[in-house]
Design a protein around this motif. Structure first.
Motif, mmCIF file in Angstrom:
data_model
loop_
_atom_site.group_PDB
_atom_site.id
_atom_site.type_symbol
_atom_site.label_atom_id
_atom_site.label_comp_id
_atom_site.label_asym_id
_atom_site.label_seq_id
_atom_site.Cartn_x
_atom_site.Cartn_y
_atom_site.Cartn_z
ATOM 1 N N TYR A 156 -41.519 66.980 59.049
ATOM 2 C CA TYR A 156 -41.110 67.244 57.669
ATOM 3 C C TYR A 156 -39.866 68.123 57.582
ATOM 4 N N TYR A 157 -39.642 68.927 58.604
ATOM 5 C CA TYR A 157 -38.436 69.764 58.605
ATOM 6 C C TYR A 157 -37.171 68.906 58.534
ATOM 7 N N ALA A 158 -37.192 67.759 59.217
ATOM 8 C CA ALA A 158 -36.007 66.902 59.292
ATOM 9 C C ALA A 158 -35.651 66.259 57.962
ATOM 10 N N LYS B 256 -41.442 75.839 55.829
ATOM 11 C CA LYS B 256 -42.820 75.775 56.336
ATOM 12 C C LYS B 256 -43.824 75.961 55.201
ATOM 13 N N PHE B 257 -43.576 76.930 54.336
ATOM 14 C CA PHE B 257 -44.455 77.162 53.192
ATOM 15 C C PHE B 257 -44.518 75.925 52.298
ATOM 16 N N LEU B 258 -43.371 75.311 52.011
ATOM 17 C CA LEU B 258 -43.334 74.133 51.140
ATOM 18 C C LEU B 258 -44.032 72.939 51.779
ATOM 19 N N ILE B 259 -43.904 72.795 53.088
ATOM 20 C CA ILE B 259 -44.586 71.705 53.783
ATOM 21 C C ILE B 259 -46.096 71.878 53.671
ATOM 22 N N TYR B 260 -46.581 73.079 53.935
ATOM 23 C CA TYR B 260 -48.021 73.329 53.838
ATOM 24 C C TYR B 260 -48.513 73.239 52.394
ATOM 25 N N LEU B 261 -47.743 73.782 51.465
ATOM 26 C CA LEU B 261 -48.131 73.720 50.055
ATOM 27 C C LEU B 261 -48.239 72.271 49.590
ATOM 28 N N SER B 262 -47.248 71.456 49.932
ATOM 29 C CA SER B 262 -47.307 70.058 49.505
ATOM 30 C C SER B 262 -48.494 69.345 50.159
ATOM 31 N N GLY B 263 -48.832 69.703 51.382
ATOM 32 C CA GLY B 263 -50.014 69.128 52.022
ATOM 33 C C GLY B 263 -51.290 69.499 51.291
ATOM 34 N N ILE B 264 -51.423 70.765 50.949
ATOM 35 C CA ILE B 264 -52.602 71.232 50.206
ATOM 36 C C ILE B 264 -52.692 70.529 48.855
ATOM 37 N N PHE C 83 -40.605 65.566 44.956
ATOM 38 C CA PHE C 83 -40.241 65.118 46.306
ATOM 39 C C PHE C 83 -38.928 64.337 46.332
ATOM 40 N N MET C 84 -38.407 63.947 45.175
ATOM 41 C CA MET C 84 -37.202 63.116 45.136
ATOM 42 C C MET C 84 -36.003 63.748 45.853
ATOM 43 N N PRO C 85 -35.776 65.055 45.759
ATOM 44 C CA PRO C 85 -34.651 65.611 46.521
ATOM 45 C C PRO C 85 -34.752 65.341 48.026
ATOM 46 N N ALA C 86 -35.955 65.342 48.561
ATOM 47 C CA ALA C 86 -36.115 65.042 49.990
ATOM 48 C C ALA C 86 -35.742 63.595 50.279
ATOM 49 N N HIS C 87 -36.092 62.691 49.379
ATOM 50 C CA HIS C 87 -35.747 61.285 49.583
ATOM 51 C C HIS C 87 -34.237 61.064 49.459
ATOM 52 N N ILE C 88 -33.632 61.725 48.514
ATOM 53 C CA ILE C 88 -32.170 61.625 48.360
ATOM 54 C C ILE C 88 -31.475 62.233 49.571
ATOM 55 N N TYR C 89 -31.996 63.345 50.053
ATOM 56 C CA TYR C 89 -31.446 63.988 51.250
ATOM 57 C C TYR C 89 -31.525 63.048 52.445
ATOM 58 N N MET C 90 -32.630 62.330 52.560
ATOM 59 C CA MET C 90 -32.769 61.384 53.669
ATOM 60 C C MET C 90 -31.697 60.296 53.599
ATOM 61 N N ILE C 91 -31.404 59.824 52.396
ATOM 62 C CA ILE C 91 -30.361 58.810 52.226
ATOM 63 C C ILE C 91 -29.013 59.374 52.656
ATOM 64 N N GLN C 92 -28.730 60.601 52.234
ATOM 65 C CA GLN C 92 -27.455 61.242 52.574
ATOM 66 C C GLN C 92 -27.347 61.508 54.075
ATOM 67 N N LYS C 93 -28.461 61.838 54.705
ATOM 68 C CA LYS C 93 -28.471 62.233 56.110
ATOM 69 C C LYS C 93 -28.509 61.034 57.069
ATOM 70 N N ALA C 94 -29.021 59.900 56.615
ATOM 71 C CA ALA C 94 -29.192 58.730 57.485
ATOM 72 C C ALA C 94 -27.850 58.257 58.030
ATOM 73 N N PRO C 95 -27.826 57.792 59.270
ATOM 74 C CA PRO C 95 -28.944 57.630 60.185
ATOM 75 C C PRO C 95 -29.252 58.932 60.925
ATOM 76 N N PHE C 96 -30.548 59.122 61.212
ATOM 77 C CA PHE C 96 -30.992 60.268 62.007
ATOM 78 C C PHE C 96 -32.320 59.926 62.662
ATOM 79 N N MET C 97 -32.661 60.708 63.634
ATOM 80 C CA MET C 97 -33.920 60.485 64.356
ATOM 81 C C MET C 97 -35.014 61.370 63.766
ATOM 82 N N LEU C 98 -36.136 60.775 63.497
ATOM 83 C CA LEU C 98 -37.327 61.487 63.049
ATOM 84 C C LEU C 98 -38.361 61.267 64.144
ATOM 85 N N LYS C 99 -38.419 62.248 65.046
ATOM 86 C CA LYS C 99 -39.167 62.115 66.296
ATOM 87 C C LYS C 99 -38.569 60.933 67.049
#
Length: 130
Positions: A36-38, A48-56, A85-101
């Protein structure tokens, strides 16, 4: 079985699948935290807090969907969460291509996530009406 009985059964099955999806997705935030950091925009604080919070929240909202008394609230909260969560999806578009694991996130994969997000919002919206 009458049509309304079939619809009711289908509604319940889809509801359980939808709720389980959120519970499992929420647990994934604790199991695969590093992934999720990527996908988190750098400008967001406390990753880290936001990742755990969104999981909860995903776990809680998934469970809330299963109870008729909290279903409508859970559905509205899921819609708000998915919009957040939309900013994360937009960020992924801007950042692509990249490796996620070991998976390469191509621009196409990043873009395809947006219609899925819309689908999940639409599904939640259905449960605001029932």
């Amino acid at each position: 079985m009458q049509n309304t009985d079939k619809l009711s059964t289908t509604f319940k099955i889809l509801l359980w699948i939808y709720a389980l999806f959120y519970v499992l997705a929420g647990f994934n935030h604790f199991v695969s935290t590093e992934g999720y950091y990527a996908i988190m925009p750098e400008w967001l604080p406390s990753h880290k807090f936001l990742i755990y919070l969104s999981g909860i929240l995903e776990i809680a909202f998934g469970i809330m969907l299963l109870f008729s008394r909290s279903r409508k609230l859970a559905a509205w909260l899921i819609i708000l969460m998915l919009l957040a969560f939309m900013p994360a999806h937009i960020y992924m578009i801007q950042k692509a291509p990249f490796m996620l694991k070991s998976i390469e996130i191509t621009p196409l994969i990043a873009w395809v996530r947006i219609p899925f997000q819309a689908l999940f919002i639409w599904l939640a919206w259905i449960y605001t009406k029932r």
